[in-house]
Design an enzyme around this catalytic site. Structure first.
Site, mmCIF file in Angstrom:
data_model
loop_
_atom_site.group_PDB
_atom_site.id
_atom_site.type_symbol
_atom_site.label_atom_id
_atom_site.label_comp_id
_atom_site.label_asym_id
_atom_site.label_seq_id
_atom_site.Cartn_x
_atom_site.Cartn_y
_atom_site.Cartn_z
ATOM 1 N N ASN A 11 -22.363 1.580 0.889
ATOM 2 C CA ASN A 11 -22.181 1.366 2.298
ATOM 3 C C ASN A 11 -21.299 2.596 2.735
ATOM 4 O OD1 ASN A 11 -21.688 0.577 4.997
ATOM 5 N ND2 ASN A 11 -20.556 -1.279 4.431
ATOM 6 N N LYS A 13 -20.531 3.023 5.984
ATOM 7 C CA LYS A 13 -19.792 2.910 7.179
ATOM 8 C C LYS A 13 -19.790 3.759 8.340
ATOM 9 C CE LYS A 13 -16.542 -0.031 4.184
ATOM 10 N NZ LYS A 13 -15.629 -1.089 4.280
ATOM 11 N N HIS A 97 -21.863 -8.011 7.705
ATOM 12 C CA HIS A 97 -20.796 -7.616 6.832
ATOM 13 C C HIS A 97 -19.540 -8.016 7.511
ATOM 14 C CE1 HIS A 97 -17.846 -4.517 5.582
ATOM 15 N NE2 HIS A 97 -18.772 -4.284 4.558
ATOM 16 N N GLU A 99 -16.957 -6.623 8.319
ATOM 17 C CA GLU A 99 -16.350 -5.809 9.558
ATOM 18 C C GLU A 99 -17.230 -6.214 10.932
ATOM 19 O OE1 GLU A 99 -16.600 -2.241 7.465
ATOM 20 O OE2 GLU A 99 -15.191 -2.798 6.173
ATOM 21 N N GLU A 169 -18.578 -10.668 -0.813
ATOM 22 C CA GLU A 169 -17.524 -9.615 -0.571
ATOM 23 C C GLU A 169 -16.249 -10.356 -0.186
ATOM 24 O OE1 GLU A 169 -19.125 -5.354 0.295
ATOM 25 O OE2 GLU A 169 -19.368 -6.709 2.045
ATOM 26 N N GLY A 175 -11.677 -2.434 1.071
ATOM 27 C CA GLY A 175 -11.060 -1.485 1.608
ATOM 28 C C GLY A 175 -9.781 -1.742 1.264
ATOM 29 N N SER A 215 -13.623 -2.886 -3.069
ATOM 30 C CA SER A 215 -12.851 -2.032 -4.001
ATOM 31 C C SER A 215 -13.467 -1.810 -5.361
ATOM 32 C CB SER A 215 -11.490 -2.557 -4.059
ATOM 33 O OG SER A 215 -10.933 -2.521 -2.575
HETATM 34 C C1 PEP Z 1 -17.821 -2.532 1.892
HETATM 35 O O1 PEP Z 1 -17.653 -2.144 2.795
HETATM 36 O O2 PEP Z 1 -18.580 -3.506 1.579
HETATM 37 C C2 PEP Z 1 -16.837 -2.586 0.825
HETATM 38 C C3 PEP Z 1 -16.967 -3.319 -0.401
HETATM 39 O O3 PEP Z 1 -15.840 -1.534 0.808
HETATM 40 P P1 PEP Z 1 -14.922 -1.037 -0.224
HETATM 41 O O4 PEP Z 1 -15.808 -0.877 -1.598
HETATM 42 O O5 PEP Z 1 -14.185 0.210 0.158
HETATM 43 O O6 PEP Z 1 -14.050 -2.202 -0.666
#
Ligand code: PEP
Length: 255
Positions: A11, A13, A97, A99, A169, A175, A215
């Site tokens: 992803n 973003k 998601h 966010e 997630e 992040g 992460s």
């Molecule tokens: C994501 O945006 O779905 C995500 C898991 O980000 P990151 O891997 O940076 O934590």
């Protein structure tokens, strides 16, 4: 036992120009031949989708949109409809998601309505769910992810199970550099598997793939993928660099 083909999606973003997206997509396309045992996807920003779809069209690389509007068209300035995304040539759409939930007010009802329309348009939804840190600390993780999952799947027939991907997630791991331990990930994935069997029936529920996200890096992917109910990963930051994303795709299959 049901064999589920792992699926790993990057992803991106709100990152990457068209040129940067094409460069990254080309590097990934070039290693796909050696990775036939998994499905690999990327989710570039909207501005690059059209060019990226063209660049990878002769490969198995999946291209996913990061978001969609539920209406087919109309006075929704700045939004992109599901038919428009299908027209671009995307095969998957990320839904809900964290966010989008946090900054744009997305909720389970909206995710459910979009999931139905994405499937009706012949594409596949990647349904993102996960608890916040305060919810985990209050021992509400199962309640939260159970509600999000049931809400997202409401009214969907078991026949679409293979087309659905669920991404667990934990919000506190996105992040932040903090990954759930392999045991924490499996605990929630195992719970979600049980919910899927209940909601969709034993046969169909066993076919839904559940990705872990938060992460994920080359250093921690192998342990996560070794868990029985972890069927892939949704990767943010580490998917923006070809070397680290390829490192993730080449996780240790024997771990
Ligand atoms: C994501 O945006 O779905 C995500 C898991 O980000 P990151 O891997 O940076 O934590």
């Amino acid at each position: 036992m049901t064999q589920r083909k792992p699926i790993i999606i990057g992803n991106w973003k709100m990152n990457c120009t068209i040129a940067e997206s094409l460069d990254l997509a080309s590097k990934l396309r070039d290693v796909l031949g050696g990775l036939r045992d998994i499905e690999v996807g990327i989710s570039p920003p909207f501005t690059a989708l059209s060019e990226v779809v063209k660049r990878v069209q002769d490969s198995d690389l999946i291209v996913a949109a990061q978001h969609c509007h539920v209406e087919d068209g109309g006075a929704f300035t700045g939004e992109t409809s599901i038919p428009m995304i299908a027209d671009l040539g995307c095969s998957h759409v990320l839904l809900g998601h964290s966010e989008r939930r946090q900054y744009f007010g997305e909720d389970d009802r909206g995710v459910n309505a979009k999931a139905k329309k994405v499937l009706a348009a012949g594409m596949r939804p990647v349904i993102c769910i996960g608890e916040r840190l305060s919810e985990r600390e209050a021992n509400q993780t199962f309640e939260v992810v159970g509600r999000q999952l049931a809400g997202a799947l409401e009214g969907l027939p078991a026949s679409v199970a293979e087309q659905i991907v669920v991404a667990y997630e934990p919000v506190w791991a996105i992040g932040t550099g903090k990954t759930a331990s392999t045991a924490q990930a499996q605990e929630v994935h195992g719970f979600l598997r049980g919910q899927l069997l209940e909601i969709l029936g034993a046969e169909a529920g066993a076919t839904v793939r559940i990705q872990y996200g938060g992460s994920v890096k080359p250093e921690n992917i192998s342990g996560l993928m070794a868990q029985p109910d972890v069927d892939g990963a949704l990767v943010g930051g580490a998917s923006l660099n070809a070397e680290s994303f390829i490192g993730i795709l080449k996780y240790d299959r024997q771990a």
